[in-house]
Design a protein around this motif. Structure first.
Motif, PDB file in Angstrom:
ATOM      1  N   TYR A  97      32.396  47.783  43.691  1.00  0.00           N
ATOM      2  CA  TYR A  97      33.560  47.472  42.859  1.00  0.00           C
ATOM      3  C   TYR A  97      33.241  46.340  41.883  1.00  0.00           C
ATOM      4  N   GLU A  98      32.656  45.268  42.394  1.00  0.00           N
ATOM      5  CA  GLU A  98      32.392  44.074  41.579  1.00  0.00           C
ATOM      6  C   GLU A  98      31.288  44.284  40.547  1.00  0.00           C
ATOM      7  N   LYS A  99      30.333  45.158  40.855  1.00  0.00           N
ATOM      8  CA  LYS A  99      29.207  45.384  39.949  1.00  0.00           C
ATOM      9  C   LYS A  99      29.667  45.889  38.585  1.00  0.00           C
ATOM     10  N   SER A 100      30.544  46.872  38.564  1.00  0.00           N
ATOM     11  CA  SER A 100      30.987  47.417  37.279  1.00  0.00           C
ATOM     12  C   SER A 100      31.822  46.411  36.496  1.00  0.00           C
ATOM     13  N   ILE A 101      32.619  45.613  37.194  1.00  0.00           N
ATOM     14  CA  ILE A 101      33.391  44.569  36.515  1.00  0.00           C
ATOM     15  C   ILE A 101      32.438  43.526  35.932  1.00  0.00           C
ATOM     16  N   ALA A 102      31.433  43.135  36.703  1.00  0.00           N
ATOM     17  CA  ALA A 102      30.454  42.149  36.235  1.00  0.00           C
ATOM     18  C   ALA A 102      29.715  42.651  35.004  1.00  0.00           C
ATOM     19  N   GLN A 103      29.320  43.903  35.024  1.00  0.00           N
ATOM     20  CA  GLN A 103      28.600  44.468  33.879  1.00  0.00           C
ATOM     21  C   GLN A 103      29.496  44.507  32.640  1.00  0.00           C
ATOM     22  N   SER A 104      30.758  44.824  32.839  1.00  0.00           N
ATOM     23  CA  SER A 104      31.702  44.842  31.712  1.00  0.00           C
ATOM     24  C   SER A 104      31.896  43.442  31.144  1.00  0.00           C
ATOM     25  N   ASN A 105      32.074  42.451  32.017  1.00  0.00           N
ATOM     26  CA  ASN A 105      32.252  41.072  31.559  1.00  0.00           C
ATOM     27  C   ASN A 105      31.022  40.568  30.810  1.00  0.00           C
ATOM     28  N   ALA A 106      29.846  40.931  31.287  1.00  0.00           N
ATOM     29  CA  ALA A 106      28.610  40.516  30.610  1.00  0.00           C
ATOM     30  C   ALA A 106      28.493  41.192  29.248  1.00  0.00           C
ATOM     31  N   ASN A 107      28.828  42.469  29.201  1.00  0.00           N
ATOM     32  CA  ASN A 107      28.713  43.240  27.966  1.00  0.00           C
ATOM     33  C   ASN A 107      29.748  42.800  26.931  1.00  0.00           C
ATOM     34  N   LEU A 108      30.981  42.610  27.353  1.00  0.00           N
ATOM     35  CA  LEU A 108      32.061  42.289  26.427  1.00  0.00           C
ATOM     36  C   LEU A 108      32.099  40.823  26.009  1.00  0.00           C
ATOM     37  N   ALA A 109      31.776  39.931  26.956  1.00  0.00           N
ATOM     38  CA  ALA A 109      32.008  38.511  26.681  1.00  0.00           C
ATOM     39  C   ALA A 109      30.815  37.605  26.960  1.00  0.00           C
ATOM     40  N   GLY A 110      29.713  38.158  27.432  1.00  0.00           N
ATOM     41  CA  GLY A 110      28.554  37.322  27.738  1.00  0.00           C
ATOM     42  C   GLY A 110      28.753  36.435  28.943  1.00  0.00           C
ATOM     43  N   ILE A 111      29.706  36.787  29.800  1.00  0.00           N
ATOM     44  CA  ILE A 111      29.988  36.018  31.011  1.00  0.00           C
ATOM     45  C   ILE A 111      29.174  36.611  32.154  1.00  0.00           C
ATOM     46  N   GLU A 112      28.386  35.788  32.806  1.00  0.00           N
ATOM     47  CA  GLU A 112      27.589  36.240  33.940  1.00  0.00           C
ATOM     48  C   GLU A 112      28.382  36.100  35.238  1.00  0.00           C
ATOM     49  N   SER A 113      28.155  37.013  36.160  1.00  0.00           N
ATOM     50  CA  SER A 113      28.781  36.932  37.477  1.00  0.00           C
ATOM     51  C   SER A 113      27.756  36.482  38.497  1.00  0.00           C
ATOM     52  N   VAL A 114      28.201  35.618  39.386  1.00  0.00           N
ATOM     53  CA  VAL A 114      27.363  35.122  40.474  1.00  0.00           C
ATOM     54  C   VAL A 114      28.026  35.563  41.771  1.00  0.00           C
ATOM     55  N   PHE A 115      27.266  36.289  42.571  1.00  0.00           N
ATOM     56  CA  PHE A 115      27.791  36.806  43.835  1.00  0.00           C
ATOM     57  C   PHE A 115      27.223  36.022  45.000  1.00  0.00           C
ATOM     58  N   ILE A 116      28.096  35.663  45.924  1.00  0.00           N
ATOM     59  CA  ILE A 116      27.666  35.025  47.164  1.00  0.00           C
ATOM     60  C   ILE A 116      28.124  35.915  48.307  1.00  0.00           C
ATOM     61  N   ILE A 117      27.189  36.220  49.187  1.00  0.00           N
ATOM     62  CA  ILE A 117      27.479  37.070  50.338  1.00  0.00           C
ATOM     63  C   ILE A 117      28.294  36.280  51.358  1.00  0.00           C
ATOM     64  N   SER A 118      29.340  36.900  51.860  1.00  0.00           N
ATOM     65  CA  SER A 118      30.181  36.248  52.870  1.00  0.00           C
ATOM     66  C   SER A 118      29.387  35.885  54.104  1.00  0.00           C
ATOM     67  N   SER A 119      29.766  34.789  54.702  1.00  0.00           N
ATOM     68  CA  SER A 119      29.176  34.411  55.984  1.00  0.00           C
ATOM     69  C   SER A 119      29.639  35.407  57.046  1.00  0.00           C
ATOM     70  N   PRO A 120      28.802  35.691  58.035  1.00  0.00           N
ATOM     71  CA  PRO A 120      29.202  36.634  59.083  1.00  0.00           C
ATOM     72  C   PRO A 120      30.515  36.263  59.769  1.00  0.00           C
ATOM     73  N   VAL A 121      30.768  34.978  59.894  1.00  0.00           N
ATOM     74  CA  VAL A 121      31.965  34.531  60.607  1.00  0.00           C
ATOM     75  C   VAL A 121      33.251  34.788  59.805  1.00  0.00           C
ATOM     76  N   THR A 122      33.142  34.980  58.474  1.00  0.00           N
ATOM     77  CA  THR A 122      34.336  35.219  57.655  1.00  0.00           C
ATOM     78  C   THR A 122      34.356  36.585  56.980  1.00  0.00           C
ATOM     79  N   SER A 123      33.331  37.380  57.151  1.00  0.00           N
ATOM     80  CA  SER A 123      33.226  38.636  56.392  1.00  0.00           C
ATOM     81  C   SER A 123      34.312  39.660  56.728  1.00  0.00           C
ATOM     82  N   HIS A 124      34.965  39.511  57.840  1.00  0.00           N
ATOM     83  CA  HIS A 124      36.020  40.464  58.223  1.00  0.00           C
ATOM     84  C   HIS A 124      37.398  40.057  57.702  1.00  0.00           C
ATOM     85  N   ILE A 125      37.496  38.893  57.076  1.00  0.00           N
ATOM     86  CA  ILE A 125      38.789  38.364  56.647  1.00  0.00           C
ATOM     87  C   ILE A 125      39.107  38.827  55.224  1.00  0.00           C
TER      88      ILE A 125
END
Length: 150
Positions: A97-125
């Motif tokens: 889901y986030e990949k296509s939004i990130a690519q659109s933001n980069a293409n349209l506005a030059g805004i880069e997306s930075v992704f951080i993987i959830s910690s195992p202890v919070t990934s279910h929340i």
């Protein structure tokens, strides 16, 4: 100055959000936690409540600023002179889901997306799960910061 916007509805903010924001602090000079306002969407908590939850949660952190916005996140980033959008990823569905939004933001506005993987202890929340628990009178305090707990 490296600025990032961490956008969301934060209905409500969860420990997963807090984890991503805190782990991203060393990467940026400022993180703007931005509540997107969508008039079409029904929220469980009011905008004022959600903003207060964020302000109380991050009060001791000078590198974090709380804001609200309407419209496109990329436009808000430009207004704030933020070159990055910060997002957390819990699983591969989030990534798809986030990949296509990130690519659109980069293409349209030059805004880069930075992704951080959830910690195992919070990934279910998720805010959706918290709202469902709250709606049914359950105890959701283990999923949210103290500012949100009943």
């Amino acid at each position: 100055m490296r600025k990032a916007v961490f956008p969301g509805s934060f209905d409500p903010i969860t420990l997963g959000h807090v984890d991503i924001i805190e782990r991203a602090l060393p990467l940026f000079d400022e993180i703007i936690v931005a509540i997107g306002i969508n008039a079409e969407k029904k929220y469980m908590w009011t905008l004022d409540e959600r903003k207060a939850f964020l302000e109380k949660t991050f009060a001791p952190q000078p590198k974090i600023r709380i804001a609200t916005y309407t419209g496109l996140t990329a436009d808000f980033c430009k207004e704030q002179n933020a070159g990055y959008i910060l997002r957390g990823l819990r699983n591969s569905l989030d990534f798809s889901y986030e990949k296509s939004i990130a690519q659109s933001n980069a293409n349209l506005a030059g805004i880069e997306s930075v992704f951080i993987i959830s910690s195992p202890v919070t990934s279910h929340i998720s805010s959706t799960i918290v709202r469902d628990i709250a709606r049914h009178g359950g105890d959701y305090s283990g999923f949210v910061p103290k500012a949100v707990s009943k």
